[in-house]
Design an enzyme around this catalytic site. Structure first.
Site, mmCIF file in Angstrom:
data_model
loop_
_atom_site.group_PDB
_atom_site.id
_atom_site.type_symbol
_atom_site.label_atom_id
_atom_site.label_comp_id
_atom_site.label_asym_id
_atom_site.label_seq_id
_atom_site.Cartn_x
_atom_site.Cartn_y
_atom_site.Cartn_z
ATOM 1 N N LYS A 65 0.981 -1.309 -0.025
ATOM 2 C CA LYS A 65 0.008 0.010 -0.056
ATOM 3 C C LYS A 65 0.884 1.232 0.063
ATOM 4 O O LYS A 65 0.498 2.208 -0.814
ATOM 5 C CB LYS A 65 -0.969 0.154 1.196
ATOM 6 N N LYS B 97 -6.270 -15.320 -10.982
ATOM 7 C CA LYS B 97 -6.738 -16.054 -9.736
ATOM 8 C C LYS B 97 -7.930 -15.336 -9.123
ATOM 9 O O LYS B 97 -8.099 -14.269 -9.391
ATOM 10 C CB LYS B 97 -5.582 -15.678 -8.631
ATOM 11 N N LYS C 176 -11.601 -11.315 -4.880
ATOM 12 C CA LYS C 176 -12.682 -10.311 -4.789
ATOM 13 C C LYS C 176 -11.833 -9.019 -5.320
ATOM 14 O O LYS C 176 -12.667 -8.230 -5.800
ATOM 15 C CB LYS C 176 -12.810 -9.657 -3.292
HETATM 16 P P1 ADP Z 1 -9.772 -12.715 -1.728
HETATM 17 O O1 ADP Z 1 -8.481 -12.743 -2.546
HETATM 18 O O2 ADP Z 1 -10.964 -12.896 -2.583
HETATM 19 O O3 ADP Z 1 -9.704 -11.349 -0.891
HETATM 20 P P2 ADP Z 1 -9.077 -13.862 0.803
HETATM 21 O O4 ADP Z 1 -7.672 -13.169 0.670
HETATM 22 O O5 ADP Z 1 -9.856 -13.191 1.714
HETATM 23 O O6 ADP Z 1 -9.541 -13.939 -0.636
HETATM 24 O O7 ADP Z 1 -8.733 -15.154 0.823
HETATM 25 C C1 ADP Z 1 -9.369 -16.124 2.161
HETATM 26 C C2 ADP Z 1 -8.699 -17.430 1.930
HETATM 27 O O8 ADP Z 1 -9.104 -18.018 0.777
HETATM 28 C C3 ADP Z 1 -7.226 -17.415 1.984
HETATM 29 O O9 ADP Z 1 -6.855 -18.639 2.668
HETATM 30 C C4 ADP Z 1 -6.856 -17.691 0.758
HETATM 31 O O10 ADP Z 1 -5.756 -18.263 0.362
HETATM 32 C C5 ADP Z 1 -7.920 -18.628 -0.114
HETATM 33 N N1 ADP Z 1 -8.004 -18.071 -1.289
HETATM 34 C C6 ADP Z 1 -8.627 -16.857 -1.870
HETATM 35 N N2 ADP Z 1 -8.708 -17.008 -3.277
HETATM 36 C C7 ADP Z 1 -8.425 -17.919 -3.616
HETATM 37 C C8 ADP Z 1 -8.077 -18.761 -4.570
HETATM 38 N N3 ADP Z 1 -8.392 -18.037 -5.972
HETATM 39 N N4 ADP Z 1 -7.669 -20.134 -5.012
HETATM 40 C C9 ADP Z 1 -7.410 -20.715 -3.890
HETATM 41 N N5 ADP Z 1 -7.573 -20.224 -2.623
HETATM 42 C C10 ADP Z 1 -8.005 -18.925 -2.448
#
Ligand code: ADP
Ligand code: TRP
Length: 321
Positions: free
Chosen positions: A110, A189, A192
């Site tokens: 950031k 990947k 969100k």
């Molecule tokens: P986002 O990237 O949507 O904000 P988070 O960072 O909140 O998701 O991820 C929460 C959990 O889900 C973490 O343990 C992360 O490793 C897993 N995760 C998020 N996106 C993926 C993905 N595309 N494939 C596998 N695991 C994921």
């Protein structure tokens, strides 16, 4: 083994969250003493709308329970329901070198992008260390991006132990299965942050529409295609039986099919897989007390452990005799 992990309630859970994290938490609940929490204090670094935060926490709890997290096996709770963690956070802050936190990627990224950070974001890894140490956690299943934070936790716990005597259990990161990296609708990947997610509890009709909009290449139908480099095939593989997967794999290698057909198959397979979870979620949502009771007994159990650890830390550093 005491296994602990937290997940932030920053939006609806998507397929990546399930296959990459939640499914593995649920599997670990059978042979371990699982502690899983909804990280609402961490979410405050990004969610500043109280109504939305409340909704997100309830949705996260409902989702986790519907997906199979079993409160009679694992301890499910909300991070802020255990105030001991926030006190432990301060004890750890007083021994956290600025340089260590400056090197942490969440903050560094950031700062590099010129986004103003607040002290909450800067000290985020210390709160995460408190989360882990408060429950004498031995194993922490996390995605790769969180490994640095487990290292910070080990550093902080190690130096506290070195200075005040053995107090904290040093945790080990258990990297969540890499094979579970789930692609989003655009092939990057699923995340969100990229706006390419397929939510687990999306309305079936909306889900089907989103699936039909998954990006595909524009090669002629008759061409043979490589399934291993195709995100639609990867998504289908998450839900398909071995037999279905082999059938579609052969279609790719042979060519002569339309992506629309694979999308239909994906929508059907996802629907069949998700439907029992949807029904379970509806059942749980019908009575507000079900979630409230699960979280209440989870917090009670979590506080029993955390208050012991906090007392130990307070005695070690001279806050109590
Ligand atoms: P986002 O990237 O949507 O904000 P988070 O960072 O909140 O998701 O991820 C929460 C959990 O889900 C973490 O343990 C992360 O490793 C897993 N995760 C998020 N996106 C993926 C993905 N595309 N494939 C596998 N695991 C994921
Ligand atoms: N920071 C983690 C994430 O964004 C969530 C989290 C908070 C966590 N505290 C934790 C994970 C403690 C494991 C252990 O995914």
């Amino acid at each position: 083994m005491r296994v602990l992990s937290g997940i932030q309630p920053t939006g609806r859970f998507h397929w990546g969250n399930y296959f990459g994290a939640i499914k593995q938490y649920i599997e670990l609940q059978y042979d371990n003493d699982g502690f899983y929490f909804i990280a609402d204090l961490h979410a405050l670094t990004t969610v500043r709308d109280p109504k939305l935060l409340r909704e997100n926490v309830r949705d996260a709890a409902l989702d986790l329970l519907a997906l199979g997290l079993d409160p009679s096996r694992a301890t499910l709770f909300v991070q802020s329901h255990v105030p001991e963690v926030s006190e432990l956070y301060w004890l750890l802050m007083t021994g956290a070198p600025m340089g260590l936190l400056e090197r942490c990627v969440a903050f560094k990224d950031k700062a590099a992008r010129g986004i103003k950070a607040d002290a909450g974001l800067f000290t985020y890894p210390v709160l995460m260390a408190a989360d882990i140490l408060a429950y004498d956690s031995q194993w922490v299943p996390v995605g790769e991006d969180q490994i640095q934070h487990i290292e910070v936790c080990r550093d902080l716990a190690g130096s506290f132990n070195h200075h005040y005597g053995e107090t904290f259990v040093l945790p080990t990161a258990r990297v969540l299965q890499e094979t579970a990296k789930v692609p989003g609708t655009d092939g990057q990947k699923m995340s969100k942050s990229y706006d390419n997610t397929l939510a687990l509890f999306e309305e079936p009709k909306d889900l089907r529409k989103k699936i039909m909009r998954i990006s595909t290449d524009s090669r002629p139908m008759e061409d043979a295609k490589d399934p291993d480099n195709d995100h639609l095939y990867q998504l289908y593989s998450l839900f398909a039986t071995d037999e279905q997967r082999e059938e579609v794999r052969a279609m790719y290698l042979r060519g002569g099919f339309g992506y629309g057909e694979i999308k239909k198959r994906l929508a059907d397979a996802a629907d069949a897989f998700l439907n029992p979870f949807r029904m379970k979620r509806q059942e749980l949502a019908a009575d507000d007390r079900v979630v409230a009771n699960a979280l209440e007994s989870g917090a009670k159990r979590a506080r029993e452990v955390a208050s012991d650890v906090l007392r130990r830390a307070q005695s070690a550093c001279g806050l109590r005799s």
